[in-house]
Design a protein around this motif. Sequence first.
Motif, mmCIF file in Angstrom:
data_model
loop_
_atom_site.group_PDB
_atom_site.id
_atom_site.type_symbol
_atom_site.label_atom_id
_atom_site.label_comp_id
_atom_site.label_asym_id
_atom_site.label_seq_id
_atom_site.Cartn_x
_atom_site.Cartn_y
_atom_site.Cartn_z
ATOM 1 N N ARG A 164 -18.345 25.381 -26.971
ATOM 2 C CA ARG A 164 -19.437 26.086 -27.642
ATOM 3 C C ARG A 164 -18.909 26.878 -28.831
ATOM 4 O O ARG A 164 -17.910 27.596 -28.725
ATOM 5 N N LEU A 165 -19.589 26.758 -29.968
ATOM 6 C CA LEU A 165 -19.160 27.438 -31.182
ATOM 7 C C LEU A 165 -20.051 28.620 -31.535
ATOM 8 O O LEU A 165 -19.591 29.738 -31.688
ATOM 9 N N ILE A 166 -21.341 28.359 -31.671
ATOM 10 C CA ILE A 166 -22.230 29.399 -32.191
ATOM 11 C C ILE A 166 -23.665 29.069 -31.797
ATOM 12 O O ILE A 166 -24.032 27.887 -31.662
ATOM 13 N N ASP A 167 -24.468 30.087 -31.581
ATOM 14 C CA ASP A 167 -25.900 29.908 -31.371
ATOM 15 C C ASP A 167 -26.601 30.188 -32.696
ATOM 16 O O ASP A 167 -26.458 31.277 -33.269
ATOM 17 N N ASP A 168 -27.336 29.215 -33.174
ATOM 18 C CA ASP A 168 -27.969 29.265 -34.495
ATOM 19 C C ASP A 168 -29.469 29.512 -34.319
ATOM 20 O O ASP A 168 -30.186 28.666 -33.789
ATOM 21 N N ILE A 270 -24.652 25.166 -31.079
ATOM 22 C CA ILE A 270 -23.781 24.245 -31.806
ATOM 23 C C ILE A 270 -22.422 24.218 -31.127
ATOM 24 O O ILE A 270 -21.846 25.264 -30.807
ATOM 25 N N SER A 271 -21.919 23.024 -30.876
ATOM 26 C CA SER A 271 -20.647 22.838 -30.174
ATOM 27 C C SER A 271 -19.812 21.804 -30.910
ATOM 28 O O SER A 271 -20.321 21.045 -31.747
ATOM 29 N N VAL A 272 -18.526 21.772 -30.589
ATOM 30 C CA VAL A 272 -17.654 20.698 -31.061
ATOM 31 C C VAL A 272 -17.264 19.866 -29.851
ATOM 32 O O VAL A 272 -16.930 20.390 -28.788
#
Length: 300
Positions: A164-168, A270-272
Motif C-alpha cells: 500500500r502506498l497512499i489513499d487518494d 493506490i498500491s504497487v
Amino acid sequence: MDIARLKALRELSIRQTMAAVAEALNLTPSAVSQQITQLEEEVGVPLTERRGRGVKLTHAGEVLVSHVERIMGVLDEAGSELALIRKEIAGTLRIAAFATAAAALLPPVLQALRKSYPRLQITIIEMEPSEGLAALGSWNVDLAIVDDLSVRLARMEKTVHKVRLIDDELKVVMAKDHPLALKPSIALSELKDEEWAMDSATSFYGEFVMNLCRQAGFTPQVNAACRGSEIIAAMVASGCSVSIIPGLRLGQISQNLVARPLRPAVTRRISVAFRQGERAHPAIKVFVEQLLHTSQAMTR
C-alpha cells in the motif's frame, strides 16, 4: 515440458481467448494455438475445451497451471538470489503505471534512484491498473502501480504481492464562481442538475464515478467526454462543467478551479504490485522503498 508453452497455458487460464493470449505474449493466435496443442501432446491429456467464443481449461489444465505458477515463482526467486549474489543494483526495471499516479509519484522516485544507483535503468509504461496487473502476470513488466477501484487480484492473489502506498481522496472540482464553491464539502446529490466533464480514457474510473452518481439517485449529464485532464480543467474553469477527479491530479490542473471533498468522503487505495518470487530482488526492494518514502512524504 517447454516453459514457453507452460506460460501460454497460464495466460490462457487468465485471458480465456487465444487472441488475448497472443497479444500478451507478442505472438500470433495460431502460434499460441500450436503451443497449447504441442503441450497437450506432451502431457497426453486434453488441457482446454471450447466454451462459446472462448477457451476454458479442463481439470487437468487447471492442475497443470497451479504447478506452472509455482515453477515461475521459483524461477523468479532464483533470479532474485542471483541478483543478490552480484551485489550490484543494476539492470532495467519496467514499471506499469496509470497516468495520475505516474505523474505524481514517479518523477521524484526516478530522480532519487538515478543519483543512488546510476546503473539501474527504469522504464515507465503508461497502463491502466488492470492492464498493468495483466502485464505483471505475463512478465512484460516488473512492477505495476494499481488502485482498488478497477483491480481485483482474483486468481493472481497467490503470485502477486501488493504494498500500500497512499489513499487518494476524490475531489469535486468547479469554477471559482460556482454557487457551491464556498461550501466546505459537497454531497453528490447537490450536483444532479449539473453538466459534467468526464474522464473517458479511463473506462474503469469513469464508470466508477458514473456509479457513484447513480447511487446518489441520478445519471450525470455529460457534456464533455475527455481523454485527459487538460480538457476537463478547461471545461470546469470556464464554468461549463463540474467533475470529480483524483486528489493526486490536483497539482496537474489549472489554479482557476475550486476543489472540494465529497460528503461522505470517497477514496481509492493506490498500491504497487510485484511478483511474490521477486520480493527479495534488490532492485525491486530499493524501488519500492523509495516509492514508499515519496508516498509518505506527500501525506505529511
